[in-house]
Design an enzyme around this catalytic site. Structure first.
Site, PDB file in Angstrom:
ATOM      1  CB  CYS A  46      54.487 -19.303  46.230  1.00  9.00           C
ATOM      2  SG  CYS A  46      54.038 -20.130  44.710  1.00  9.00           S
ATOM      3  CB  CYS A  49      49.839 -19.887  43.585  1.00  8.07           C
ATOM      4  SG  CYS A  49      50.953 -21.042  44.347  1.00  8.07           S
ATOM      5  CG  ASP A 455      35.366 -40.296  69.116  1.00  7.27           C
ATOM      6  OD1 ASP A 455      34.790 -41.279  69.593  1.00  7.27           O
ATOM      7  OD2 ASP A 455      35.497 -40.092  67.901  1.00  7.27           O
ATOM      8  CG  ASP A 639      35.801 -38.225  64.213  1.00  7.31           C
ATOM      9  OD1 ASP A 639      35.506 -38.875  65.235  1.00  7.31           O
ATOM     10  OD2 ASP A 639      35.970 -38.735  63.097  1.00  7.31           O
ATOM     11  CG  ASP A 643      32.418 -37.973  69.208  1.00  2.19           C
ATOM     12  OD1 ASP A 643      32.178 -38.684  70.198  1.00  2.19           O
ATOM     13  OD2 ASP A 643      33.172 -38.299  68.291  1.00  2.19           O
TER      14      ASP A 643
END
Lengths: 761, 58
Positions: A46, A49, A455, A639, A643
């Site tokens: 926002c 911030c 996976d 991941d 892989d």
């Protein structure tokens, strides 16, 4: 700093001691001596911030300026020339305000990208200025032509137009001219060749016509063309730049630090990127290995699920190899960093990756395919118009004018906008749904998918272990386990503690290395750890066959004893997502590096019939190839480091944000959060995007079907060209905006929940 | 048509002025953070310090 430095021996025996942080890698100094550093900040959502962060940082001593870029979520801090930069203060100040930040170093690629982007925007500005001013003059000429403009005034206006158009085109046309020259040098045709030819011819003919006091000049068409095309080019670029910035932030926040032993024996925390082969690093319980290393001393059990997919921890001792990404369960290790090539598994990954990425890259993007068809057709049509009119008895001057009109009217305004506009809108929609796209053609390839290969470890299941069903564990035992678990850095203990956030820590806890933790609760001895440590081996032996995929943790309170199952649970929406994918008629496959006993229950629960266990990286590729041979496209979702080659060789690939670095870099898109839903959303939006791209290309073709005969017949005046070009461009752009729909409820994975908790763990 | 003598330079210089302003704003970094610019308008920075503090913590 020296106060924190530890002698070697103490460091090895005091696992929790803090090490000095070294940020010098990220600091940049400009010639005047001002130091500057960038941070990737998480949790900004926002306007408040911005103030909060900037105020907090500017209040720090020595900080000259703090500027937060809300688009890229990066904070730049500049220190006074005389002040000593203290990045750790900035991090502390941000942490106090409630934001997590990571030191960040913009890659060279990204800086080049920013420069290109600014250049495009400058060109766009120049072209826009020129187009507007020339249009001012052109409209006067057009309205004058049907009323009472004098030839002198018209010539004056045309010369003025030339004065604006020629330098403007020379400047703003550079991106196209350069690319066209490059293409011609390589003996190929791209979209920029007809564009360049069209612009240059339009300008040349216009100058010639002006010299001859003619009624029409095409300066406005040439410049407007550049303006629209630059718009498309800028959009295309903006999307890639934004996703790259986002990827850069992810890399920064995922960047692991390493505890490196300096030459003088001190232990210093440095970014993993700064660790060189041969350096020695320390690894403590609960940490992930930042580098590949050879164990010099110490023993520990390591969880290699992110590397091989195997969920059972492995015992390592001096002489064994530990891969980057392995999680240490217990013990302290001292590693010597090794380079790829010294180890067979990494070797295999690298070799397979090389092979896979050369095999790919054959994919030709939709826009390029269109361009390859389009460019020769346009040139042929213009040439035919020229020859046709010459044969029909027109003068050379007249025939050339008509040929140029054909070139201008066919210049691929709509075509150049058709694809990038859709990509920008679709990428924005996906980003809100928690999917970050790595490459522009991801949409096209995603849309062609008919098989999805998953996976198991870390993809279908959550990357961190969690406590399973505890309904048959007595409440006092469970509470004791949670309180004991708070005292340990062991990943299994942390999973137990995470399941009971309300537990209060115990005052005195004794840790027995390699066994567990022990404390006294209400006068009774309480223990948490291995079944042997808690004296309930018989119970464990009976339970083990029922839970082949779980790690058993025992807890004892007085005489009572119970077993807790910690396992990598399925992602919360895995079953729904699998069902949704199946309902869409996709073939589903499960490829895991884990044991059969661990894979079978997952496959059974999700109803996936085709599953393979104990797959080596090369086996995964082989299976993908056997699937891809008679099918159009396989989407690989994975991941683990194991892989990575499969991701690279699949038609298109996705990986969760928690993936190994190498793997994430291979994936075409990365999704955030704990849910698997982004996979479905990505597929849905990709199909919609491809549909819209095709529709846009059809609109562009339809426009040409109408415009080209008009041009060939010699009816295209500059006014008609201007209307046709802007009209088709606007229609295509508006159509692209429809890609926003279809994201819908997908935004739940959202920007807010994602990376945070996971990276911390 | 003598009106053109000052209208045309006026139109052109206005256009050039716009272009110069655009190039200046580009160089000044105003296009680096488009989303930030949109929300920074809500910031209370320009108000007196204690007022802005009070507002922020409401």
């Amino acid at each position: 700093m020296d106060a924190q430095a530890l002698p070697l021996s103490a460091a090895a025996s005091l696992p929790a001691s803090p090490a000095a942080q070294d940020y010098s890698l990220f600091l940049r100094r400009d010639p005047s001596g001002q130091a500057e550093m960038a941070f990737a900040v998480e949790g900004i959502d926002c306007a408040a911030c911005i103030d909060e962060i900037e105020d907090a940082c500017e209040a720090l001593p020595g900080v000259a300026r703090a500027r937060l870029n809300y688009t890229t979520h990066r904070l730049t801090i500049g220190w006074d020339a005389r002040a000593e930069p203290r990045p750790e203060d900035v991090l502390a100040a941000l942490a106090k305000t409630g934001y997590r930040a990571w030191p960040f170093e913009a890659g060279r690629l990204e800086e080049m990208d920013n420069a290109t982007s600014r250049h495009l925007l400058r060109c766009l500005g120049v072209a826009g200025f020129a187009a507007m001013n020339i249009m001012l003059l052109s409209v006067s000429v057009w309205s004058g032509n049907v009323t009472d403009i004098t030839p002198e005034t018209r010539d004056f206006f045309h010369w003025l137009s030339a004065l604006i158009a020629l330098p403007a085109a020379a400047y703003a046309g550079q991106p196209f001219f350069q690319s066209a020259v490059r293409a011609l040098k390589a003996h190929t045709l791209n979209m920029d060749v007809p564009i360049t030819l069209g612009v240059l011819l339009a300008l040349g003919v216009s100058v010639f016509e002006t010299l001859n006091h003619a009624e029409h000049a095409y300066f406005d068409s040439a410049v407007m063309l550049l303006f629209f095309l630059l718009g498309g080019r800028y959009l295309d670029h903006a999307m890639r730049r934004r996703t790259r910035a986002e990827a850069g932030n992810l890399a920064a926040l995922k960047a692991v630090s390493a505890n490196r032993f300096e030459a003088d024996g001190r232990l210093v925390t440095v970014p993993a990127a700064a660790v060189r082969p041969g350096d020695e690093v320390m690894l403590r319980a609960g940490e992930r290995a930042p580098v590949d290393g050879l164990v010099l001393s110490g023993t520990a059990s390591v969880d290699e699920s992110l590397v091989t997919g195997e969920t059972l921890p492995r015992r390592v001792a001096a002489g064994d190899t530990v891969h980057a990404g392995s999680l240490v369960h217990d013990g302290v290790l001292r590693l010597r960093t090794i380079a790829a090539g010294e180890d067979t598994f990494l070797d295999e990954i690298e070799r397979l990756l090389d092979k896979a990425s050369t095999a790919r890259g054959r994919y030709i993007r939709l826009a390029d395919r269109a361009a390859r068809l389009y460019a020769p057709m346009v040139h042929a049509t213009a040439l035919l118009a020229l020859i046709g009119w010459l044969i029909a008895g027109a003068s050379l001057h007249q025939a050339v004018l008509i040929a140029v009109a054909v070139l201008i009217i066919t210049c691929p305004c709509a075509l150049a906008l058709a694809v990038p506009a859709v990509q920008v809108v679709a990428a924005g929609t996906l980003m809100r749904a928690g999917v970050l796209i790595n490459a522009g053609d991801t949409f096209e390839r995603l849309a062609e998918v008919d098989t999805v290969a998953f996976d198991k470890t870390g993809t279908l299941t959550l990357p961190e272990p969690s406590l399973s069903d505890t309904s048959n564990v007595p409440a006092p035992l469970l509470a004791a386990a949670a309180r004991l678990a708070l005292a340990s850095t062991h990943p299994l203990a942390r999973a137990i503690a995470a399941a009971h956030p309300e537990a209060r820590p115990l005052a005195e806890v004794r840790e027995v290395p390699g066994a567990g933790v022990e404390a006294r609760i209400e006068g009774m001895t309480a223990r948490l750890g291995s079944p042997a440590f808690c004296g309930c081996e018989a119970l464990a032996a009976a339970r083990a066959p029922e839970a082949p995929d779980a790690s058993l943790v025992a807890v004892r309170l007085g005489d009572a004893c119970a077993l807790l199952e910690v396992r990598q649970a399925l992602r919360p929406d895995a079953a729904e997502v699998i069902d949704a994918l199946r309902a869409e008629g996709l073939r589903l496959v499960l490829l895991s590096g884990d044991r059969r006993e661990a894979v079978a229950p997952v496959a059974a629960r999700l109803g996936i019939k085709d599953w393979w266990a104990r797959m080596r990286p090369a086996d995964k590729i082989a299976v993908l190839e056997s699937l891809g041979a008679n099918r159009r496209g396989v989407l690989m979702v994975g991941d683990g480091l194991n892989d990575a080659p499969a991701l690279a060789s699949a038609h298109v690939s996705l990986s969760p944000i928690s993936a190994a670095d190498v793997t994430r870099a291979q994936a075409d898109a990365v999704f955030l959060g704990d849910r698997l839903a982004p996979v479905v959303v990505a597929l849905r939006i990709a199909r919609r995007a491809r549909h819209l791209m095709r529709q846009n290309l059809m609109i562009a073709v339809a426009y040409n079907l109408v415009a080209v005969p008009l041009a060939v017949a010699g009816h295209v005046t500059p006014l008609v060209a201007a209307l046709a070009m802007s009209g088709s461009s606007v229609i295509v752009t508006l159509n692209a905006l429809r890609a926003r729909q279809g994201g819908g409820d997908a935004a739940t994975g959202g920007r807010r929940s994602p990376a945070g908790e996971k990276v911390a763990a | 048509m003598s009106v053109l003598l000052y209208l045309v330079p006026a139109a052109l210089s206005l256009g050039l002025l716009g272009l110069a302003a655009f190039l200046w704003s580009l160089r000044a970094g105003q296009y680096d953070d488009l989303e930030g610019a949109a929300v920074r308008v809500l910031s209370d920075d320009d108000l007196h310090e204690d007022i802005s503090d009070r507002n922020r913590h409401e």
